[in-house]
Motif scaffolding. Structure first.
Motif, mmCIF file in Angstrom:
data_model
loop_
_atom_site.group_PDB
_atom_site.id
_atom_site.type_symbol
_atom_site.label_atom_id
_atom_site.label_comp_id
_atom_site.label_asym_id
_atom_site.label_seq_id
_atom_site.Cartn_x
_atom_site.Cartn_y
_atom_site.Cartn_z
ATOM 1 N N LEU A 1 -8.884 -16.234 1.414
ATOM 2 C CA LEU A 1 -8.075 -15.459 0.482
ATOM 3 C C LEU A 1 -6.600 -15.835 0.542
ATOM 4 O O LEU A 1 -5.867 -15.638 -0.433
ATOM 5 N N GLU A 2 -6.152 -16.362 1.683
ATOM 6 C CA GLU A 2 -4.749 -16.781 1.774
ATOM 7 C C GLU A 2 -4.454 -17.906 0.790
ATOM 8 O O GLU A 2 -3.378 -17.954 0.185
ATOM 9 N N SER A 3 -5.408 -18.798 0.608
ATOM 10 C CA SER A 3 -5.213 -19.884 -0.364
ATOM 11 C C SER A 3 -5.177 -19.327 -1.779
ATOM 12 O O SER A 3 -4.383 -19.774 -2.617
ATOM 13 N N ILE A 4 -6.046 -18.360 -2.069
ATOM 14 C CA ILE A 4 -6.051 -17.752 -3.394
ATOM 15 C C ILE A 4 -4.735 -17.031 -3.643
ATOM 16 O O ILE A 4 -4.139 -17.134 -4.722
ATOM 17 N N ASP A 5 -4.245 -16.308 -2.620
ATOM 18 C CA ASP A 5 -3.002 -15.547 -2.761
ATOM 19 C C ASP A 5 -1.762 -16.433 -2.709
ATOM 20 O O ASP A 5 -0.675 -16.001 -3.088
ATOM 21 N N GLY A 6 -1.912 -17.674 -2.235
ATOM 22 C CA GLY A 6 -0.768 -18.573 -2.126
ATOM 23 C C GLY A 6 0.188 -18.170 -1.020
ATOM 24 O O GLY A 6 1.402 -18.329 -1.155
ATOM 25 N N VAL A 7 -0.333 -17.625 0.076
ATOM 26 C CA VAL A 7 0.514 -17.129 1.150
ATOM 27 C C VAL A 7 0.029 -17.668 2.493
ATOM 28 O O VAL A 7 -1.021 -18.295 2.599
ATOM 29 N N ASN A 8 0.808 -17.401 3.517
ATOM 30 C CA ASN A 8 0.407 -17.671 4.902
ATOM 31 C C ASN A 8 0.781 -16.465 5.747
ATOM 32 O O ASN A 8 1.305 -15.470 5.243
ATOM 33 N N LYS A 9 0.533 -16.528 7.039
ATOM 34 C CA LYS A 9 0.764 -15.380 7.907
ATOM 35 C C LYS A 9 2.234 -14.988 7.990
ATOM 36 O O LYS A 9 2.556 -13.872 8.380
ATOM 37 N N GLY A 10 3.118 -15.909 7.632
ATOM 38 C CA GLY A 10 4.545 -15.603 7.695
ATOM 39 C C GLY A 10 5.142 -15.183 6.367
ATOM 40 O O GLY A 10 6.361 -15.127 6.222
ATOM 41 N N SER A 11 4.308 -14.873 5.386
ATOM 42 C CA SER A 11 4.796 -14.523 4.057
ATOM 43 C C SER A 11 5.387 -13.113 4.070
ATOM 44 O O SER A 11 4.661 -12.110 4.152
ATOM 45 N N VAL A 12 6.698 -13.038 3.974
ATOM 46 C CA VAL A 12 7.404 -11.760 4.117
ATOM 47 C C VAL A 12 7.104 -10.810 2.956
ATOM 48 O O VAL A 12 6.777 -9.636 3.158
ATOM 49 N N TYR A 13 7.231 -11.298 1.753
ATOM 50 C CA TYR A 13 7.043 -10.452 0.575
ATOM 51 C C TYR A 13 5.616 -9.921 0.501
ATOM 52 O O TYR A 13 5.379 -8.733 0.268
ATOM 53 N N PHE A 14 4.645 -10.803 0.735
ATOM 54 C CA PHE A 14 3.246 -10.397 0.674
ATOM 55 C C PHE A 14 2.947 -9.320 1.718
ATOM 56 O O PHE A 14 2.283 -8.319 1.427
ATOM 57 N N THR A 15 3.452 -9.530 2.927
ATOM 58 C CA THR A 15 3.232 -8.553 3.993
ATOM 59 C C THR A 15 3.820 -7.189 3.631
ATOM 60 O O THR A 15 3.187 -6.143 3.834
ATOM 61 N N ALA A 16 5.021 -7.209 3.072
ATOM 62 C CA ALA A 16 5.666 -5.949 2.689
ATOM 63 C C ALA A 16 4.896 -5.250 1.574
ATOM 64 O O ALA A 16 4.742 -4.015 1.587
ATOM 65 N N MET A 17 4.401 -5.999 0.626
ATOM 66 C CA MET A 17 3.668 -5.401 -0.482
ATOM 67 C C MET A 17 2.334 -4.839 -0.016
ATOM 68 O O MET A 17 1.899 -3.769 -0.463
ATOM 69 N N ARG A 18 1.667 -5.524 0.908
ATOM 70 C CA ARG A 18 0.400 -5.024 1.436
ATOM 71 C C ARG A 18 0.610 -3.731 2.219
ATOM 72 O O ARG A 18 -0.188 -2.791 2.120
ATOM 73 N N LYS A 19 1.685 -3.694 2.970
ATOM 74 C CA LYS A 19 1.994 -2.479 3.730
ATOM 75 C C LYS A 19 2.270 -1.316 2.783
ATOM 76 O O LYS A 19 1.817 -0.184 3.021
ATOM 77 N N ALA A 20 2.990 -1.571 1.714
ATOM 78 C CA ALA A 20 3.288 -0.527 0.736
ATOM 79 C C ALA A 20 2.023 -0.082 0.002
ATOM 80 O O ALA A 20 1.896 1.083 -0.383
ATOM 81 N N MET A 21 1.072 -1.005 -0.202
ATOM 82 C CA MET A 21 -0.194 -0.650 -0.849
ATOM 83 C C MET A 21 -0.947 0.395 -0.044
ATOM 84 O O MET A 21 -1.475 1.365 -0.594
ATOM 85 N N VAL A 22 -1.008 0.202 1.259
ATOM 86 C CA VAL A 22 -1.737 1.122 2.128
ATOM 87 C C VAL A 22 -1.180 2.533 1.991
ATOM 88 O O VAL A 22 -1.927 3.519 1.973
ATOM 89 N N ALA A 23 0.144 2.618 1.872
ATOM 90 C CA ALA A 23 0.794 3.923 1.763
ATOM 91 C C ALA A 23 0.950 4.375 0.315
ATOM 92 O O ALA A 23 1.495 5.458 0.065
ATOM 93 N N SER A 24 0.476 3.552 -0.650
ATOM 94 C CA SER A 24 0.651 3.847 -2.086
ATOM 95 C C SER A 24 2.113 4.146 -2.386
ATOM 96 O O SER A 24 2.447 5.075 -3.131
#
Length: 532
Positions: free
Chosen positions: A414-437
């Motif tokens: 899924l990282e390839s589909i999302d175009g990200v890696n483990k150090g992707s700051v924006y993606f990480t922040a958005m995923r964290k915000a998703m959990v909290a809606s």
């Protein structure tokens, strides 16, 4: 880029479900070429000829010159192949028309290696870039001060630069039917002028809901309007988002005028023929189904950014099927009734699929009867019209995406589909915000993402689309939200060309689909502004 509706050929292809990634494109290659020539050019060729006739009737001098050329070369006799090369003015008229009204305002390419555009803008390797064909065609630096005028004689010297005239794109992926459409236009134009005369009407009365715009009325796109756009672009950082999607970063006031011009005010919005499903013998039951689907999304806690429990989905699906069946809504005589309602039921049903192979190919494995309507919904029907229909189709697509990503976690990269890696700051922040809606946290993360060029490539096109969707979601001004919705749909057209692309887009873990639903669905419940 081939000027063919990608949905036309991709929706007609059947892919081996066990090998669709490798064999899909090869399976469709011959169909694509045939359909490009036989079908794809019909609308664009007809539109080009209609535009050419409008220009000629508005320019009596040019029309007279063309008629004289046709009379001299062909007369009233039979048109022959060798005649086509003997009518240069006809060729100039067609080219001048396609310069002013190209079949597409731009086309997409992908950067090969890191690039520096104009010595100012860094484009990372793999970044999608949209070439602004319309901007090139109207450039006074290239075409002179009369660039906005219809003047076929300018073609006597040819184009001022090899990339100044690009109605069919350029390179190995240029339109395969470019020579074919020009020949079509030449033959048709000659036959038309041999048999008909075209004149401007003395007066035109627009139909209800339309307005006649004259040249002098274009002041609303003047410097004051562009200045206002510039302020709004700077405020919401539209330009950088569009730059990440590939738009030429030539200044805020020039990137968005077309986008803004496309969006109408509330008084101009209308739902196409019965998208609401309020007609027909089973309108009552479909109205109940619509409300049931809306309640499912609105009343389930956390449903915006999290998957709805499977048991709840199954209950709604079973109840809906039972009600519609009891009312006779699935009878053969009701085949054409309430397409949006049936599509919504299909979307909810595929959320219950658990087999990883089928989930990986949700759109493709469901068949043509499912893939074609979904692609039409995304690419052809204005999203605003879908919103006004009241059907929460984007919310259901968001549920498909959430469940798809969950099932494929650990099975697909899924990282390839999302175009990200483990150090992707924006993606990480958005995923964290998703959990909290937490939409506010998403907006803050998006601002930081757009302000920091070091992480600008985080997520590629999906990250940029998500950033644009976030801006639209937090936009409180109705008109500006409409503008952004139009921009989102245009960007989606660049990203999704067929059912394979859509399957990959739906597998993303970015909150893209949830944000699109939040943005678009707000229009379905928001009343139009009261006129002063």
């Amino acid at each position: 880029m081939h000027y063919v509706d990608p949905c036309c050929f991709d929706r007609r292809c059947t892919h081996d479900q066990t090998d669709w990634l490798e064999r899909g494109a090869k399976h469709c290659a011959q169909d694509m070429i045939v359909l490009t020539f036989l079908f794809a050019g019909q609308d664009s060729t007809a539109a080009a000829m209609a535009s050419c006739l409008c220009f000629l009737t508005a320019s009596p001098r040019c029309k007279a010159k063309l008629l004289q050329e046709i009379d001299d070369v062909v007369g009233t006799g039979q048109l022959k192949w060798e005649h086509l090369s003997q009518m240069p003015y006809l060729d100039w008229c067609i080219k001048e028309t396609m310069r002013l009204v190209p079949p597409a305002v731009g086309f997409a390419r992908q950067a090969r290696g890191d690039q520096l555009l104009g010595g100012k803008w860094r484009i990372p390797d793999g970044t999608p870039v949209i070439v602004n064909a319309m901007g090139m065609h109207y450039s006074k630096a290239l075409w002179g001060d009369d660039a906005y005028d219809f003047r076929p004689e300018r073609w006597e010297q040819g184009a001022p630069h090899r990339f100044a005239f690009i109605p069919f794109a350029v390179g190995p992926r240029a339109c395969t039917g470019r020579e074919f459409t020009v020949v079509e236009q030449k033959i048709t134009m000659v036959k038309l002028f041999q048999n008909f005369d075209f004149r401007r009407p003395a007066e035109v009365q627009p139909e209800a809901g339309y307005t006649t715009v004259k040249c002098g009325d274009a002041k609303w796109l003047g410097d004051g309007f562009k200045s206002q756009l510039k302020n709004q672009c700077n405020k919401f950082r539209f330009v950088y988002v569009y730059f990440m999607l590939g738009a030429a970063a030539i200044g805020p006031g020039k990137v968005l005028p077309l986008l803004v011009a496309l969006s109408g005010c509330w008084a101009q919005l209308a739902v196409p023929e019965d998208l609401e499903c309020e007609r027909g013998p089973h309108a009552a039951v479909w109205k109940q189904v619509k409300q049931r689907f809306r309640s499912l999304l609105e009343e389930t806690p956390g449903a915006l950014f999290n998957p709805i429990p499977e048991e709840k989905l199954k209950t709604v699906v079973d109840e809906t099927i039972a009600d519609v069946k009891a009312a006779g809504g699935f009878e053969r005589t009701s085949t054409d009734e309430c397409g949006y309602g049936k599509l919504a039921l299909q979307l909810l049903s595929v959320c219950l699929v658990s087999d990883p192979m089928a989930v990986a190919q949700t759109v493709q494995s469901a068949g043509e009867s499912f893939a074609s309507p979904v692609l039409t919904l995304l690419l052809d029907i204005p999203w605003v019209a879908t919103a006004l229909s009241g059907w929460p189709l984007f919310g259901l697509l968001a549920q498909v995406s959430l469940r798809k990503a969950g099932v494929l976690e650990g099975i697909v990269d899924l990282e390839s589909i999302d175009g990200v890696n483990k150090g992707s700051v924006y993606f990480t922040a958005m995923r964290k915000a998703m959990v909290a809606s937490d939409l506010t946290a998403m907006a803050d993360a998006t601002v930081k993402y757009l302000d920091n060029p070091d992480v600008a490539g985080d997520g590629g096109a999906l990250g940029a689309l998500t950033a644009l969707a976030t801006q639209a979601a937090v936009q409180s001004n109705v008109q500006e939200r409409l503008n952004l919705i139009n921009g989102l749909q245009e960007a989606m057209k660049k990203a999704v060309h067929n059912s394979q692309d859509l399957d990959l887009m739906l597998a993303t873990r970015w909150p893209l689909w949830s944000l699109i639903h939040f943005t678009v669905d707000a229009i379905s419940v928001a009343p139009p502004p009261v006129k002063a």
